[in-house]
Design a protein around this motif. Structure first.
Motif, short mmCIF file in Angstrom:
data_model
loop_
_atom_site.label_atom_id
_atom_site.label_comp_id
_atom_site.label_asym_id
_atom_site.label_seq_id
_atom_site.Cartn_x
_atom_site.Cartn_y
_atom_site.Cartn_z
N GLU A 10 -5.11 -18.44 9.28
CA GLU A 10 -4.41 -17.12 8.94
C GLU A 10 -4.91 -16.53 7.62
O GLU A 10 -4.81 -15.45 7.40
CB GLU A 10 -3.03 -17.91 8.75
N MET A 11 -5.44 -17.53 6.66
CA MET A 11 -5.90 -16.62 5.33
C MET A 11 -7.22 -15.55 5.72
O MET A 11 -7.27 -14.59 5.28
CB MET A 11 -6.37 -17.76 4.56
N MET A 12 -8.04 -16.11 6.73
CA MET A 12 -9.09 -15.40 7.34
C MET A 12 -8.45 -14.19 7.86
O MET A 12 -8.99 -12.98 7.74
CB MET A 12 -9.99 -16.21 8.03
N ARG A 13 -7.56 -13.96 8.57
CA ARG A 13 -6.83 -13.00 9.41
C ARG A 13 -6.37 -12.12 8.37
O ARG A 13 -6.55 -10.67 8.50
CB ARG A 13 -6.13 -13.42 10.34
N LEU A 14 -5.87 -12.73 7.22
CA LEU A 14 -5.27 -11.80 6.17
C LEU A 14 -6.27 -10.90 5.57
O LEU A 14 -6.12 -9.85 5.07
CB LEU A 14 -4.34 -12.53 5.42
N GLU A 15 -7.35 -11.76 5.18
CA GLU A 15 -8.54 -11.13 4.40
C GLU A 15 -9.15 -9.96 5.48
O GLU A 15 -9.50 -9.00 4.92
CB GLU A 15 -9.49 -12.11 4.33
N GLU A 16 -9.07 -9.98 6.66
CA GLU A 16 -9.73 -9.11 7.70
C GLU A 16 -8.90 -7.76 7.62
O GLU A 16 -9.36 -6.72 7.47
CB GLU A 16 -9.77 -9.82 9.00
N ILE A 17 -7.68 -7.99 7.49
CA ILE A 17 -6.71 -6.93 7.50
C ILE A 17 -6.85 -6.17 6.08
O ILE A 17 -6.85 -4.92 6.36
CB ILE A 17 -5.18 -7.68 7.66
N VAL A 18 -6.74 -6.85 5.06
CA VAL A 18 -6.92 -6.35 3.67
C VAL A 18 -8.40 -5.52 3.76
O VAL A 18 -8.30 -4.39 3.42
CB VAL A 18 -6.84 -7.35 2.63
N ASN A 19 -9.35 -5.93 4.29
CA ASN A 19 -10.75 -5.34 4.31
C ASN A 19 -10.57 -4.03 4.97
O ASN A 19 -11.17 -3.19 4.73
CB ASN A 19 -11.65 -6.22 4.70
N THR A 20 -10.02 -4.07 6.25
CA THR A 20 -9.83 -3.10 7.29
C THR A 20 -8.89 -1.97 6.48
O THR A 20 -9.49 -0.90 6.49
CB THR A 20 -9.12 -3.58 8.43
N GLU A 22 -8.49 -1.27 3.23
CA GLU A 22 -9.06 -1.04 1.98
C GLU A 22 -10.37 0.20 2.46
O GLU A 22 -10.42 1.09 1.83
CB GLU A 22 -10.02 -2.21 1.35
N LYS A 23 -10.84 0.00 3.71
CA LYS A 23 -11.84 0.99 4.41
C LYS A 23 -11.24 2.34 4.53
O LYS A 23 -11.76 3.22 4.12
CB LYS A 23 -12.57 0.46 5.57
N GLY A 24 -9.95 2.28 4.58
CA GLY A 24 -8.91 3.63 4.89
C GLY A 24 -9.47 4.44 5.81
O GLY A 24 -9.16 5.50 5.85
N ASN A 25 -9.99 4.13 7.05
CA ASN A 25 -10.36 4.91 8.07
C ASN A 25 -9.63 4.82 9.31
O ASN A 25 -9.88 5.09 10.47
CB ASN A 25 -11.92 4.92 8.47
N GLU A 29 -0.53 4.93 12.17
CA GLU A 29 0.02 4.09 12.66
C GLU A 29 -0.54 2.83 12.72
O GLU A 29 -0.09 1.61 12.81
CB GLU A 29 0.34 4.60 14.14
N GLU A 30 -1.96 2.77 12.79
CA GLU A 30 -2.78 1.61 12.95
C GLU A 30 -2.53 0.86 11.48
O GLU A 30 -2.44 -0.22 11.41
CB GLU A 30 -4.23 2.01 13.24
N SER A 31 -2.85 1.72 10.48
CA SER A 31 -2.46 1.20 9.13
C SER A 31 -1.10 0.31 9.03
O SER A 31 -1.26 -0.61 8.40
CB SER A 31 -2.62 2.18 8.17
N PHE A 32 -0.11 1.12 9.55
CA PHE A 32 1.02 0.69 9.31
C PHE A 32 1.15 -0.95 10.07
O PHE A 32 1.69 -1.83 9.71
CB PHE A 32 2.13 1.44 9.91
N ASN A 33 1.00 -0.84 11.16
CA ASN A 33 0.92 -2.03 11.96
C ASN A 33 0.25 -3.34 11.55
O ASN A 33 0.58 -4.28 11.43
CB ASN A 33 0.43 -1.84 13.67
N LEU A 34 -1.11 -2.95 11.03
CA LEU A 34 -2.01 -3.86 10.30
C LEU A 34 -1.14 -4.43 8.92
O LEU A 34 -1.11 -5.47 8.79
CB LEU A 34 -3.09 -3.53 9.93
N PHE A 35 -0.74 -3.58 8.17
CA PHE A 35 0.09 -3.86 6.97
C PHE A 35 1.29 -4.72 7.53
O PHE A 35 1.49 -5.68 6.73
CB PHE A 35 0.39 -2.46 6.38
N LYS A 36 2.01 -4.25 8.31
CA LYS A 36 3.10 -5.26 8.81
C LYS A 36 2.60 -6.55 9.50
O LYS A 36 3.08 -7.54 8.87
CB LYS A 36 3.82 -4.50 10.16
N GLU A 37 1.44 -6.89 10.13
CA GLU A 37 0.95 -8.13 10.36
C GLU A 37 0.64 -8.97 9.24
O GLU A 37 0.98 -10.03 8.98
CB GLU A 37 -0.10 -7.98 11.25
#
Length: 75
Positions: A10-20, A22-25, A29-37
């Protein structure tokens, strides 16, 4: 599914989400869903840490009682 993941996974998944994020691309809606996850994962991780912390505190307290009783016997 999420409950089956280890803390580390779960920590690894959270890091993936943060990295994604931070790229800002991503689209909004995708950003919101990732943030929510990420928030949901963070809450689960915090809960797990609290549970482990409680168990550690309990073990330490039990060990202190045992040590204290052993010291009384030595006196």
């Amino acid at each position: 599914m999420n409950e089956e993941l280890t803390f580390e996974e779960e920590m690894m998944r959270l890091e993936e989400i943060v990295n994604t994020l931070e790229k800002g691309n991503l689209m909004l809606e995708e950003s919101f869903n990732l943030f929510k996850e990420g928030v949901e994962i963070s809450k689960r991780l915090e809960k797990r840490l609290s549970e482990v912390e409680g168990k550690i505190t309990l073990l330490i307290n039990e060990n202190e009682e045992i040590d204290f009783k052993e010291e009384e016997k030595d006196v």
